[in-house]
Design an enzyme around this catalytic site. Structure first.
Site, PDB file in Angstrom:
ATOM      1  N   GLU A  56      15.235 -33.053  -6.978  1.00 34.05           N
ATOM      2  CA  GLU A  56      15.213 -34.259  -6.135  1.00 34.05           C
ATOM      3  C   GLU A  56      14.248 -35.286  -6.727  1.00 34.05           C
ATOM      4  OE1 GLU A  56      14.528 -31.150  -5.478  1.00 34.05           O
ATOM      5  OE2 GLU A  56      14.697 -30.638  -3.359  1.00 34.05           O
ATOM      6  N   CYS A  88       9.147 -32.181  -2.011  1.00 29.08           N
ATOM      7  CA  CYS A  88      10.272 -33.116  -2.189  1.00 29.08           C
ATOM      8  C   CYS A  88      10.698 -33.716  -0.851  1.00 29.08           C
ATOM      9  CB  CYS A  88      11.452 -32.403  -2.828  1.00 29.08           C
ATOM     10  SG  CYS A  88      11.093 -31.875  -4.503  1.00 29.08           S
ATOM     11  N   ASP A 204      17.929   2.136 -33.119  1.00 29.24           N
ATOM     12  CA  ASP A 204      18.546   0.936 -33.720  1.00 29.24           C
ATOM     13  C   ASP A 204      17.539  -0.069 -34.253  1.00 29.24           C
ATOM     14  OD1 ASP A 204      20.742   2.166 -32.703  1.00 29.24           O
ATOM     15  OD2 ASP A 204      21.044   0.775 -31.031  1.00 29.24           O
TER      16      ASP A 204
HETATM   17  C1  AOF Z   1      12.253 -25.845  -8.237  1.00 29.88           C
HETATM   18  N1  AOF Z   1      13.106 -26.837  -8.528  1.00 29.88           N
HETATM   19  O1  AOF Z   1      14.464 -28.465  -7.962  1.00 29.88           O
HETATM   20  C2  AOF Z   1      13.506 -27.168  -6.258  1.00 29.88           C
HETATM   21  C3  AOF Z   1      12.629 -26.093  -5.947  1.00 29.88           C
HETATM   22  O2  AOF Z   1       5.748 -24.116  -7.554  1.00 29.88           O
HETATM   23  P1  AOF Z   1       6.798 -25.149  -7.669  1.00 29.88           P
HETATM   24  O3  AOF Z   1       6.266 -26.498  -7.337  1.00 29.88           O
HETATM   25  O4  AOF Z   1       7.472 -25.138  -9.013  1.00 29.88           O
HETATM   26  O5  AOF Z   1       7.889 -24.833  -6.565  1.00 29.88           O
HETATM   27  C4  AOF Z   1       8.839 -23.860  -6.731  1.00 29.88           C
HETATM   28  C5  AOF Z   1       9.601 -23.679  -5.432  1.00 29.88           C
HETATM   29  O6  AOF Z   1      10.103 -24.906  -4.940  1.00 29.88           O
HETATM   30  C6  AOF Z   1      10.825 -22.805  -5.610  1.00 29.88           C
HETATM   31  O7  AOF Z   1      10.509 -21.452  -5.465  1.00 29.88           O
HETATM   32  C7  AOF Z   1      11.726 -23.272  -4.485  1.00 29.88           C
HETATM   33  O8  AOF Z   1      11.402 -22.569  -3.314  1.00 29.88           O
HETATM   34  C8  AOF Z   1      11.341 -24.728  -4.253  1.00 29.88           C
HETATM   35  N2  AOF Z   1      12.398 -25.700  -4.678  1.00 29.88           N
HETATM   36  N3  AOF Z   1      12.040 -25.465  -6.979  1.00 29.88           N
HETATM   37  O9  AOF Z   1      11.707 -25.245  -9.130  1.00 29.88           O
HETATM   38  C9  AOF Z   1      13.732 -27.534  -7.615  1.00 29.88           C
HETATM   39  N4  AOF Z   1      14.146 -27.866  -5.309  1.00 29.88           N
HETATM   40 ZN    ZN Z   2      10.786 -29.659  -4.391  1.00 24.99          ZN
END
Ligand code: AOF
Ligand code: ZN
Length: 369
Positions: A56, A88, A204
C-alpha cells in the site's frame, strides 16, 4: 458487494504480489492497485522486501495525482502496527481514500482485523473477501506460521515411472531431465529453507543452492531485487557431516544434530541441538524451531527414509513428485520408507491438485489430507 471491475483490479493486485515471490520472506507477498473515482488506475505497488515499503505504501508513493476519493485494492488487510514500517491503515486514512477492497484478513496476530477496524472507524468503506482463495494461495507458508507456529513443508521427490528413486547400488543422479531440474530451482528459490539429510548430502555432495540464471521466470514476471538464497538445513542425527562438503561453502547453513559436532564447531558452522524422540531428531521440534526463526516455506529434498519419517509424523503439507519416463526395476529404492501397513485405512492419502508435463517428465502436485 463486488463488481466485475472490482474483480479485475484485485486480479491485477494478485499478479503484482507475485513479483515478490523470491524476495519478501519472512514477510508476505502483497499487491495493491489504487483506482480513482472515475475508474482510472492511479498507481500500483507490491511488497518487495522485509523492511521496505509495504504494498500500500509503495502504491501511495508512486501515484502522481492525489488519491483522495480513490478505491484501494489490496491482497492483504492493511497493517495497523508499527513494525519495520509505520501502519498502512494510517497512511490510507491520511490520504483521503474512500474505499478499501481487501482480499483477506491478515493472520498476523499483531494485525488480525485491527487494520480493517481502524479504516472503518475513520469512515472508510471496507469490503473484505474478494478473491480470498487466490490471495491465500500467495502466502500459504506465511499464513500457516502465523496461525500454527509451524512452517509449510513441501516434500520434493523424483522417481522413475515405476516409483524408484535410486538403483540398488544407491546411484540416483539425473533421473529427471533438465526442465524438471529448472522447475526445482524455481521452487527452491520460493522457499525460505531447504531441509536435507546427512545421507543425501554425503552421497551426492550437492550445493543445495539457487542458481538465479536458471530462473527465467524471475525476469518474465517482473520480479526485481536480489533473489535470496534459502537457508540450508541439514539433519545429522549421527554426526556424520564434515566441513569439506559443498553445502558448507558459505555460512548460510544450519546443521541440526543431537550433540555438538566438534569439527563443524571449529569451522564455525552453525548448529542447533534438537530434542530427541525415540533416539532420533524430533522432527516436529525442528520445524517449530524454524518457524521461530521466521521461516515460512520449507522445501524438503530428502532420501526415502527421512521423507518417510516426515510423512509418518504427519509433518508434510504438500508433495511434489517428478516422474521420469524410465523404469528402474524391482531392486531399486522405493519412493518413501514407511512402516508396513496392515490395512488400507492406515495408508496416508493425498489429494492431487495438479499434473503437468515438464520437459519429458510428469510433475504431480499433491496435498496430504
Ligand atoms: C508486508 N508487506 O505489503 C503488507 C504487510 O515488520 P513489518 O513492518 O515488515 O510488517 C510485516 C507485517 O505487516 C506482516 O507480517 C503483515 O502482517 C503486515 N502486512 N507486510 O511485509 C505488505 N501489507
Ligand atoms: Zn503495512
Amino acid at each position: 458487494m463486488f463488481s466485475a471491475i472490482d474483480a479485475k483490479h484485485m486480479a491485477r493486485a494478485i499478479e503484482l504480489a507475485k513479483r515478490g515471490i523470491f524476495t519478501t520472506s519472512p514477510n508476505p507477498n502483497v499487491g495493491c492497485v489504487i483506482v480513482s473515482a472515475n475508474g482510472d488506475v492511479l498507481s500500483e505497488g507490491f511488497h518487495q522486501k522485509a523492511g521496505e515499503a509495504h504494498a500500500e505504501a509503495a502504491a501511495l508513493a508512486s501515484s502522481a495525482e492525489s488519491v483522495a476519493g480513490a478505491t484501494v485494492y489490496v491482497t492483504l488487510e492493511p497493517c495497523s502496527h508499527y513494525g519495520r514500517t509505520p501502519p498502512c491503515s494510517d497512511a490510507l486514512i491520511n490520504t483521503g481514500i474512500k474505499r478499501v477492497v481487501v482480499a483477506m484478513q491478515d493472520p498476523n496476530p499483531k494485525v488480525a482485523g485491527r487494520g480493517l477496524k481502524k479504516l472503518r472507524d475513520a469512515g472508510i468503506q471496507v469490503d473484505v473477501g474478494l478473491m480470498e482463495a487466490a490471495a491465500k494461495e500467495l502466502n500459504t507458508g506465511f499464513i500457516k506460521r502465523q496461525l500454527q507456529g509451524m512452517p509449510k513443508v513441501t516434500l520434493k521427490m523424483a522417481a522413475s515411472l515405476d516409483g524408484k528413486t535410486a538403483l540398488s547400488n544407491t546411484q540416483s543422479k539425473w533421473i529427471t531431465g533438465a526442465a524438471a531440474r529448472r522447475d526445482v530451482q524455481r521452487h527452491r528459490a520460493m522457499s525460505c529453507a531447504i531441509i536435507s539429510g546427512s545421507g543425501t548430502v554425503l552421497a551426492d555432495d550437492p550445493s543445495l543452492n539457487v542458481r538465479p540464471e536458471e530462473l527465467p521466470e524471475h525476469v518474465n514476471t517482473g520480479c526485481t531485487g536480489e533473489i535470496r538464497q534459502p537457508l540450508r538445513v541439514i539433519l545429522d542425527g549421527r554426526n556424520q557431516l564434515h566441513s569439506k562438503l559443498k553445502v558448507f561453502a558459505d555460512n548460510n547453513v544450519l546443521v541440526i544434530n543431537l550433540s555438538p559436532n566438534v569439527e563443524l564447531s571449529e569451522a564455525d558452522i552453525k548448529q542447533w541441538q534438537a530434542p530427541v524422540q525415540n533416539g532420533k531428531i524430533d522432527l516436529r521440534a525442528v520445524l517449530a524451531h524454524l518457524a521461530q526463526m521466521q521461516l515460512n516455506d520449507i522445501w524438503l529434498e530428502a532420501g526415502s527414509r527421512l521423507a518417510g519419517a516426515f510423512i509418518a509424523a504427519e509433518l508434510v503439507d504438500s508433495f511434489i513428485l517428478y516422474l521420469a519416463p524410465k523404469l528402474m526395476g524391482h531392486s531399486g529404492f522405493s519412493l518413501v520408507e514407511l512402516p508396513a501397513f496392515e490395512k488400507m485405512e492406515q495408508v496416508p492419502e493425498l489429494h492431487i491438485t495438479e499434473t503437468k508435463m515438464v520437459g519429458d517428465d510428469i510433475k504431480i502436485v499433491a496435498h496430504f489430507r
